[in-house]
Design an enzyme around this catalytic site. Structure first.
Site, mmCIF file in Angstrom:
data_model
loop_
_atom_site.group_PDB
_atom_site.id
_atom_site.type_symbol
_atom_site.label_atom_id
_atom_site.label_comp_id
_atom_site.label_asym_id
_atom_site.label_seq_id
_atom_site.Cartn_x
_atom_site.Cartn_y
_atom_site.Cartn_z
ATOM 1 N N ARG A 6 0.835 -1.213 0.000
ATOM 2 C CA ARG A 6 0.000 0.000 0.000
ATOM 3 C C ARG A 6 0.869 1.263 0.000
ATOM 4 O O ARG A 6 0.951 1.974 -0.981
ATOM 5 C CB ARG A 6 -0.945 -0.051 1.215
ATOM 6 N N ASP A 7 1.585 1.506 1.066
ATOM 7 C CA ASP A 7 2.357 2.747 1.169
ATOM 8 C C ASP A 7 3.496 2.737 0.146
ATOM 9 O O ASP A 7 3.863 3.774 -0.412
ATOM 10 C CB ASP A 7 2.923 2.891 2.591
ATOM 11 N N CYS B 63 4.814 9.173 0.025
ATOM 12 C CA CYS B 63 3.409 9.601 0.016
ATOM 13 C C CYS B 63 3.227 10.529 -1.162
ATOM 14 O O CYS B 63 3.941 11.529 -1.284
ATOM 15 C CB CYS B 63 3.038 10.307 1.321
HETATM 16 P P1 HMG Z 1 -12.858 14.717 -3.035
HETATM 17 O O1 HMG Z 1 -12.411 15.134 -4.403
HETATM 18 O O2 HMG Z 1 -13.092 15.770 -2.015
HETATM 19 O O3 HMG Z 1 -14.095 13.731 -3.164
HETATM 20 O O4 HMG Z 1 -11.737 13.709 -2.494
HETATM 21 P P2 HMG Z 1 -15.636 13.974 -2.880
HETATM 22 O O5 HMG Z 1 -15.959 13.485 -1.522
HETATM 23 O O6 HMG Z 1 -15.983 15.395 -3.231
HETATM 24 O O7 HMG Z 1 -16.281 13.014 -3.990
HETATM 25 C C1 HMG Z 1 -16.070 13.288 -5.386
HETATM 26 C C2 HMG Z 1 -16.356 12.040 -6.202
HETATM 27 O O8 HMG Z 1 -15.433 11.002 -5.833
HETATM 28 C C3 HMG Z 1 -17.751 11.456 -5.975
HETATM 29 O O9 HMG Z 1 -18.164 10.928 -7.240
HETATM 30 C C4 HMG Z 1 -17.511 10.314 -5.034
HETATM 31 O O10 HMG Z 1 -18.451 9.234 -5.155
HETATM 32 C C5 HMG Z 1 -16.146 9.816 -5.479
HETATM 33 P P3 HMG Z 1 -19.240 11.701 -8.152
HETATM 34 O O11 HMG Z 1 -20.433 11.833 -7.245
HETATM 35 O O12 HMG Z 1 -18.583 13.014 -8.444
HETATM 36 O O13 HMG Z 1 -19.374 10.798 -9.311
HETATM 37 N N1 HMG Z 1 -15.454 9.155 -4.368
HETATM 38 C C6 HMG Z 1 -14.927 7.934 -4.414
HETATM 39 N N2 HMG Z 1 -14.819 6.999 -5.377
HETATM 40 C C7 HMG Z 1 -14.227 5.854 -5.049
HETATM 41 N N3 HMG Z 1 -13.734 5.570 -3.830
HETATM 42 C C8 HMG Z 1 -13.805 6.471 -2.853
HETATM 43 C C9 HMG Z 1 -14.404 7.707 -3.136
HETATM 44 N N4 HMG Z 1 -14.635 8.807 -2.387
HETATM 45 C C10 HMG Z 1 -15.273 9.671 -3.153
HETATM 46 N N5 HMG Z 1 -13.331 6.180 -1.644
HETATM 47 C C11 HMG Z 1 -11.134 11.839 -1.123
HETATM 48 C C12 HMG Z 1 -11.819 13.194 -1.176
HETATM 49 C C13 HMG Z 1 -10.989 11.466 0.345
HETATM 50 C C14 HMG Z 1 -11.987 10.847 -1.858
HETATM 51 C C15 HMG Z 1 -9.754 11.964 -1.807
HETATM 52 O O14 HMG Z 1 -9.075 13.046 -1.242
HETATM 53 C C16 HMG Z 1 -8.920 10.730 -1.687
HETATM 54 O O15 HMG Z 1 -9.242 9.672 -2.222
HETATM 55 N N6 HMG Z 1 -7.740 10.846 -0.980
HETATM 56 C C17 HMG Z 1 -6.852 9.713 -0.763
HETATM 57 C C18 HMG Z 1 -5.412 10.187 -0.668
HETATM 58 C C19 HMG Z 1 -4.497 9.033 -0.332
HETATM 59 O O16 HMG Z 1 -4.844 7.862 -0.480
HETATM 60 N N7 HMG Z 1 -3.256 9.359 0.139
HETATM 61 C C20 HMG Z 1 -2.288 8.367 0.515
HETATM 62 C C21 HMG Z 1 -2.628 7.629 1.775
HETATM 63 S S1 HMG Z 1 -2.203 8.526 3.259
HETATM 64 C C22 HMG Z 1 -0.552 8.141 3.569
HETATM 65 O O17 HMG Z 1 0.101 7.595 2.722
HETATM 66 C C23 HMG Z 1 0.016 8.446 4.918
HETATM 67 C C24 HMG Z 1 0.192 7.182 5.782
HETATM 68 O O18 HMG Z 1 1.082 6.266 5.169
HETATM 69 C C25 HMG Z 1 0.761 7.575 7.173
HETATM 70 C C26 HMG Z 1 1.997 8.488 7.105
HETATM 71 O O19 HMG Z 1 2.998 8.115 6.475
HETATM 72 O O20 HMG Z 1 1.932 9.559 7.712
HETATM 73 C C27 HMG Z 1 -1.139 6.476 6.021
HETATM 74 MG MG MG Z 2 3.266 6.384 5.255
#
Ligand code: HMG
Ligand code: MG
Length: 333
Positions: free
Chosen positions: A26-27, A258
């Site tokens: 994943r990460d 990330c």
């Molecule tokens: P948004 O653009 O604000 O989405 O993104 P929304 O809520 O306005 O929805 C827009 C459209 O997206 C809608 O569709 C939703 O249905 C669809 P429409 O009605 O327009 O047709 N939608 C989805 N579709 C599929 N799956 C979903 C989903 N959600 C909404 N889950 C959102 C907001 C949260 C979705 C977006 O910002 C996002 O997906 N972010 C993920 C970012 C990410 O994965 N980053 C990496 C992980 S974090 C990390 O790596 C850190 C960690 O390792 C710890 C560390 O190291 O610190 C964990």
């Molecule tokens: Mg991480």
């Protein structure tokens, strides 16, 4: 060193066993510029399971436009789900990331038993990663955690930028403690403290863990998630172990980063972690030779060497082991 393993010198005040929470699929893979074929991801996860990893973060059910590298979650997750149904000690926990209810629905529909929401201690990263303020993100998680629990799923809460933030600089310990408390109050079973850009140092880790305890957060609910940008991840892990933490996140071969924090490099490499843990006489259940062979195999698929020091040191040996394994399995057919 004896036959590819460190000599074991147990030290006082450390746990007897550590659970390694593997985040490479994943990460690690979320940050690859190329999209890795779903069959390769599935084989990566299977090889990690065969190396003894028993918690493997498989993928994320996020918006596919935000993280295109994990857009195949619907195909990947069912193709490895049998690992979760293995008997007894062989069963593999396969947590997945879900940012919102849409993500949770997708994960539960495929039978996910553990999910993780992922918040931020800082406003800048909350906006960059989730398009939300810190408060809005927590409000988005509230029904996710509640519904996941109703469905009987375990919930991890990640908190990013616990030590420093690329836009905002140092992050006050009190700010981190405040958001941690709110994540636990939502109902998260476990919190993983993310050093997303790898700036933490051991004293800072101890200060945060102590402050969390003082705020009523018990150490057995905490995991640590260190990225290795400044080479501090192992030292930080040792500080956390001395404090009583027994769940450590790491990524095979040091894959990772990330996509929404440019200064985030790979996670602590699982091989580097296991070398230290086994050297301290701490049990992990992981076969370091098989794990290293897996990272060498994955590095070949990605077309670049693993950044892990332990993988590089052991690689010739593990390559031999891997080819010996494949010769042996060929003979058995
Ligand atoms: P948004 O653009 O604000 O989405 O993104 P929304 O809520 O306005 O929805 C827009 C459209 O997206 C809608 O569709 C939703 O249905 C669809 P429409 O009605 O327009 O047709 N939608 C989805 N579709 C599929 N799956 C979903 C989903 N959600 C909404 N889950 C959102 C907001 C949260 C979705 C977006 O910002 C996002 O997906 N972010 C993920 C970012 C990410 O994965 N980053 C990496 C992980 S974090 C990390 O790596 C850190 C960690 O390792 C710890 C560390 O190291 O610190 C964990
Ligand atoms: Mg991480």
């Amino acid at each position: 060193m004896i036959d590819g393993l460190p000599m074991a010198f147990p030290a006082e005040g450390l746990p007897a066993r550590v659970r390694v929470h593997e985040v490479g699929p994943r990460d690690g893979l979320q940050n690859e510029s190329a999209v890795v074929p779903v069959e390769v991801k599935a084989e990566f996860i299977r090889r990690l399971a065969d190396a003894g990893l028993r918690t493997i973060e498989a993928t994320s059910f996020v918006h596919p436009k935000w993280v295109p590298q994990l857009a195949d979650a619907e195909r990947l997750f069912p193709s490895v789900f049998d690992l979760a149904d293995r008997e007894g000690d062989e069963a593999v926990r396969l947590p997945v990331l879900v940012p919102n209810e849409r993500g949770l629905e997708r994960a539960l529909a495929l039978g996910a038993r553990e999910v993780a929401v992922f918040g931020s201690a800082t406003e800048s990263f909350a906006k960059a990663n989730l398009n939300r303020t810190v408060d809005e993100a927590l409000a988005m998680f509230e029904p996710v955690v509640a519904r996941a629990k109703e469905a009987g799923a375990g919930v991890r809460g990640y908190l990013s930028m616990c030590f420093g933030d690329p836009w905002e600089g140092p992050v006050p310990v009190a700010t981190v403690v405040g958001v941690c408390r709110r994540l636990l109050d939502l109902g998260c079973d476990e919190l993983s403290l993310g050093d997303t850009i790898g700036v933490a140092t051991p004293g800072h880790v101890t200060a945060l863990l102590t402050a969390l305890n003082e705020a009523g957060v018990p150490t057995d609910r905490l995991a640590v998630h260190f990225h290795d940008t400044y080479g501090q991840a192992l030292a930080n892990t040792l500080a956390a172990l001395r404090h009583g933490v027994t769940t450590v996140d790491s990524s095979a071969g040091g894959l990772g980063g990330c996509p929404y924090a440019k200064s985030a490099t790979g996670n602590l490499a699982t091989e580097d972690l296991v070398w230290m843990l086994h050297g301290l006489g701490i049990d992990t259940g992981i076969d370091l030779g098989r794990l290293t062979a897996t990272s060498v195999w994955m590095a070949e698929r990605l077309g670049r060497p693993s950044p892990s020091r332990t993988v590089r040191a052991l690689a010739p040996r593990s390559t031999t082991t891997a080819s010996q394994d494949s010769r042996d399995s060929h003979k058995e057919q």
